[in-house]
Design a protein around this motif. Structure first.
Motif, PDB file in Angstrom:
ATOM      1  N   MET A   2       1.285  -1.428   0.110  1.00 42.95           N
ATOM      2  CA  MET A   2       0.336  -0.304   0.056  1.00 42.95           C
ATOM      3  C   MET A   2       0.689   1.020   0.228  1.00 42.95           C
ATOM      4  SD  MET A   2      -2.620  -0.672   3.337  1.00 42.95           S
ATOM      5  CE  MET A   2      -3.745   0.809   3.204  1.00 42.95           C
ATOM      6  N   LYS A   3       0.475   1.854  -0.578  1.00 41.30           N
ATOM      7  CA  LYS A   3       1.406   3.869  -0.516  1.00 41.30           C
ATOM      8  C   LYS A   3       1.207   4.226   1.075  1.00 41.30           C
ATOM      9  CE  LYS A   3       0.279   5.134  -5.761  1.00 41.30           C
ATOM     10  NZ  LYS A   3      -0.978   4.628  -6.088  1.00 41.30           N
ATOM     11  N   LEU A   4       2.098   5.107   1.144  1.00 34.76           N
ATOM     12  CA  LEU A   4       2.321   5.880   2.453  1.00 34.76           C
ATOM     13  C   LEU A   4       1.018   6.575   2.441  1.00 34.76           C
ATOM     14  CD1 LEU A   4       4.039   5.319   4.178  1.00 34.76           C
ATOM     15  CD2 LEU A   4       4.851   7.205   4.545  1.00 34.76           C
ATOM     16  N   GLN A   5       0.426   7.295   1.832  1.00 32.04           N
ATOM     17  CA  GLN A   5      -0.516   7.828   2.004  1.00 32.04           C
ATOM     18  C   GLN A   5      -1.644   7.029   2.075  1.00 32.04           C
ATOM     19  OE1 GLN A   5      -2.207  10.131  -1.822  1.00 32.04           O
ATOM     20  NE2 GLN A   5      -3.166  11.311  -0.140  1.00 32.04           N
ATOM     21  N   GLU A   6      -2.269   6.331   1.479  1.00 32.45           N
ATOM     22  CA  GLU A   6      -3.451   4.915   2.031  1.00 32.45           C
ATOM     23  C   GLU A   6      -3.227   4.820   3.353  1.00 32.45           C
ATOM     24  OE1 GLU A   6      -4.513   1.882  -1.703  1.00 32.45           O
ATOM     25  OE2 GLU A   6      -2.605   2.115  -1.590  1.00 32.45           O
ATOM     26  N   GLN A   7      -1.592   3.985   3.517  1.00 37.38           N
ATOM     27  CA  GLN A   7      -1.189   3.803   5.051  1.00 37.38           C
ATOM     28  C   GLN A   7      -2.025   4.712   6.095  1.00 37.38           C
ATOM     29  OE1 GLN A   7       1.737   1.722   5.633  1.00 37.38           O
ATOM     30  NE2 GLN A   7       2.596   1.384   3.747  1.00 37.38           N
ATOM     31  N   GLN A   8      -1.672   5.840   5.834  1.00 35.37           N
ATOM     32  CA  GLN A   8      -2.187   6.882   6.651  1.00 35.37           C
ATOM     33  C   GLN A   8      -3.846   7.028   7.007  1.00 35.37           C
ATOM     34  OE1 GLN A   8      -0.317   7.595   8.267  1.00 35.37           O
ATOM     35  NE2 GLN A   8       2.506   8.234   7.936  1.00 35.37           N
ATOM     36  N   ILE A   9      -4.105   6.904   5.347  1.00 32.65           N
ATOM     37  CA  ILE A   9      -5.847   7.142   5.182  1.00 32.65           C
ATOM     38  C   ILE A   9      -6.501   6.168   6.715  1.00 32.65           C
ATOM     39  CG2 ILE A   9      -7.839   7.339   4.265  1.00 32.65           C
ATOM     40  CD1 ILE A   9      -6.514   8.533   2.022  1.00 32.65           C
ATOM     41  N   LEU A  10      -5.561   4.943   6.394  1.00 30.51           N
ATOM     42  CA  LEU A  10      -6.624   3.446   6.583  1.00 30.51           C
ATOM     43  C   LEU A  10      -6.052   3.630   8.032  1.00 30.51           C
ATOM     44  CD1 LEU A  10      -7.423   1.235   6.565  1.00 30.51           C
ATOM     45  CD2 LEU A  10      -4.943  -0.179   5.744  1.00 30.51           C
ATOM     46  N   ARG A  11      -4.582   4.261   8.463  1.00 31.62           N
ATOM     47  CA  ARG A  11      -4.228   4.189  10.267  1.00 31.62           C
ATOM     48  C   ARG A  11      -5.110   5.186  10.432  1.00 31.62           C
ATOM     49  NH1 ARG A  11       0.911   3.965   8.266  1.00 31.62           N
ATOM     50  NH2 ARG A  11       2.325   2.566   9.476  1.00 31.62           N
ATOM     51  N   ALA A  12      -5.798   5.737   9.908  1.00 30.60           N
ATOM     52  CA  ALA A  12      -6.965   7.641  10.637  1.00 30.60           C
ATOM     53  C   ALA A  12      -8.333   7.140  11.027  1.00 30.60           C
ATOM     54  CB  ALA A  12      -6.304   8.367   9.677  1.00 30.60           C
ATOM     55  N   LYS A  13      -8.822   6.039  10.223  1.00 32.69           N
ATOM     56  CA  LYS A  13      -9.943   6.099   9.727  1.00 32.69           C
ATOM     57  C   LYS A  13      -9.996   4.751  10.971  1.00 32.69           C
ATOM     58  CE  LYS A  13     -11.687   5.823   5.250  1.00 32.69           C
ATOM     59  NZ  LYS A  13     -11.370   5.001   3.769  1.00 32.69           N
ATOM     60  N   LEU A  14      -9.107   4.059  10.909  1.00 28.44           N
ATOM     61  CA  LEU A  14      -9.270   2.671  12.283  1.00 28.44           C
ATOM     62  C   LEU A  14      -8.744   3.495  13.204  1.00 28.44           C
ATOM     63  CD1 LEU A  14      -7.123   0.003  10.956  1.00 28.44           C
ATOM     64  CD2 LEU A  14      -9.698   0.013  11.052  1.00 28.44           C
ATOM     65  N   SER A  15      -8.224   4.551  13.777  1.00 34.56           N
ATOM     66  CA  SER A  15      -7.722   5.074  15.293  1.00 34.56           C
ATOM     67  C   SER A  15      -9.228   5.073  15.163  1.00 34.56           C
ATOM     68  CB  SER A  15      -6.872   5.768  14.839  1.00 34.56           C
ATOM     69  OG  SER A  15      -7.599   6.995  13.876  1.00 34.56           O
TER      70      SER A  15
END
Ligand code: 13P
Ligand code: SF4
Length: 324
Positions: A2-15
């Motif tokens: 996953m691209k870094l930006q995708e990972q950040q978006i996902l982390r934000a949702k899961l947080s």
């Protein structure tokens, strides 16, 4: 990867519902599943009651039973992998029989689906000759095959009102049938099936929340008992509930339904305060990232429906989609 930006978006949702430690523990599996689903030409349909790591992490489409059925009918991929319960995967197979439809755990059932037998339906038909049978989508194909038309929580009133008869047999959810009965002039004959999650909520729960959180908007699923639905401000399918939150100006929302619904919506509506006396559906929770990965790797478990049965059951589902 996953691209870094995708990972950040996902982390934000899961947080919205998880600790950083939990999020990092899920990421490797999420990445592996995302890669493999492309390789296998698999589309992942995910019900609103799936856990956040599935809902936000690996879904191609999320939604309620009606939305996911419609989506399944249109898919042109090699595999449809259903993260939900068995009747949902079976409905996808009925609507798109050419595709391989997979469910990661065959034991992901439903208390409503298991509450009725073909003999029960035949007995109701014999007792009320001429009355059409409306079956809730939360039923096995064998029950759909004995029914005139299917419905979901999102279109039950419309389906019942589309029928010419003044008397309608509505199976198997007694409470949904009673909730529909209030909104139609037709006589509704019900069967005593209940959702093991929604039958647990009470009017006292609502009263307690209203006292503690003045101004709270109460949103309930129509599988709840009629007195609970009447005491709520809005009732609708899981997609309907989400749409109502989007329309509502209320800051505090009481969601009367399965626990993951609020968990998933917390990321989408971060400006709302969700207060939830929620109950877990053990069937929905049979689906995990580990089982999804195995399902993709080993092509398990494929839904098979004998063709003679599928032909009859498909008619009931297609009739519903034609009018709704
Ligand atoms: P929805 O069709 O509203 O998503 O409901 C499915 C279900 O199983 C509710 O318990
Ligand atoms: Fe069935 Fe209730 Fe679970 Fe929905 S929440 S799948 S109706 S047991």
């Amino acid at each position: 990867m996953m691209k870094l930006q995708e990972q950040q978006i996902l982390r934000a949702k899961l947080s919205a519902t998880m600790t950083p430690f939990e999020i990092e523990a899920h990421l490797p599996l999420i990445q592996e599943i995302r890669l493999l689903k492309k390789e296998k030409d698999a589309v992942l349909l995910v019900h609103n009651y799936q856990t956040p790591e599935i809902y936000h992490g690996i879904a191609d489409y999320v939604g309620d039973s009606l939305g996911l059925s419609r989506r399944a009918a249109d898919l042109d991929c090699e595999r449809i992998l259903f993260c939900g319960v068995h009747f949902m995967a079976e409905t996808a197979k009925l609507l798109n029989p050419q595709r391989k439809v997979l469910i990661p755990d065959l034991e992901a059932g439903c208390s409503l689906s298991e509450s009725i037998t073909v003999e029960d339906v035949l007995a109701l038909k014999a007792r009320y000759p001429g009355a059409p049978v409306v079956c809730y989508v939360n039923t096995p194909a064998a029950i759909k095959a004995e029914s005139d038309i299917c419905c979901t929580s999102g279109n039950a009133v419309k389906v019942v009102n589309s029928l010419k008869s003044d008397k309608v047999i509505f199976i198997p959810d007694e409470y949904l049938g009673q909730n529909v009965a209030r909104e139609t002039s037709k006589e509704i004959i019900t069967h005593p099936g209940h959702c093991m999650v929604h039958e647990q909520f009470t009017v006292q729960d609502i009263q307690a929340y209203r006292e503690q959180f003045p101004g709270i908007e109460v949103i309930a699923h129509p599988e709840c008992p009629p007195d609970v639905v009447l005491a709520a401000d809005y009732s609708g399918s899981t997609a309907g509930m989400e749409n109502q939150i989007a329309r509502s100006k209320a800051r505090k929302i009481m969601l009367i339904t399965e626990c993951s619904m609020a968990d998933n919506l917390r990321a989408k509506f971060s400006d709302r305060d969700f207060q939830v006396p929620c109950t877990i559906c053990p069937h929905m929770k049979k689906i995990t990232l580990e089982k999804v990965l195995r399902s993709l790797k080993e092509d398990v478990y494929a839904i098979e429906i004998p063709e003679a049965l599928a032909c009859k059951a498909r008619l009931a589902v297609q009739k519903m989609l034609e009018i709704c």
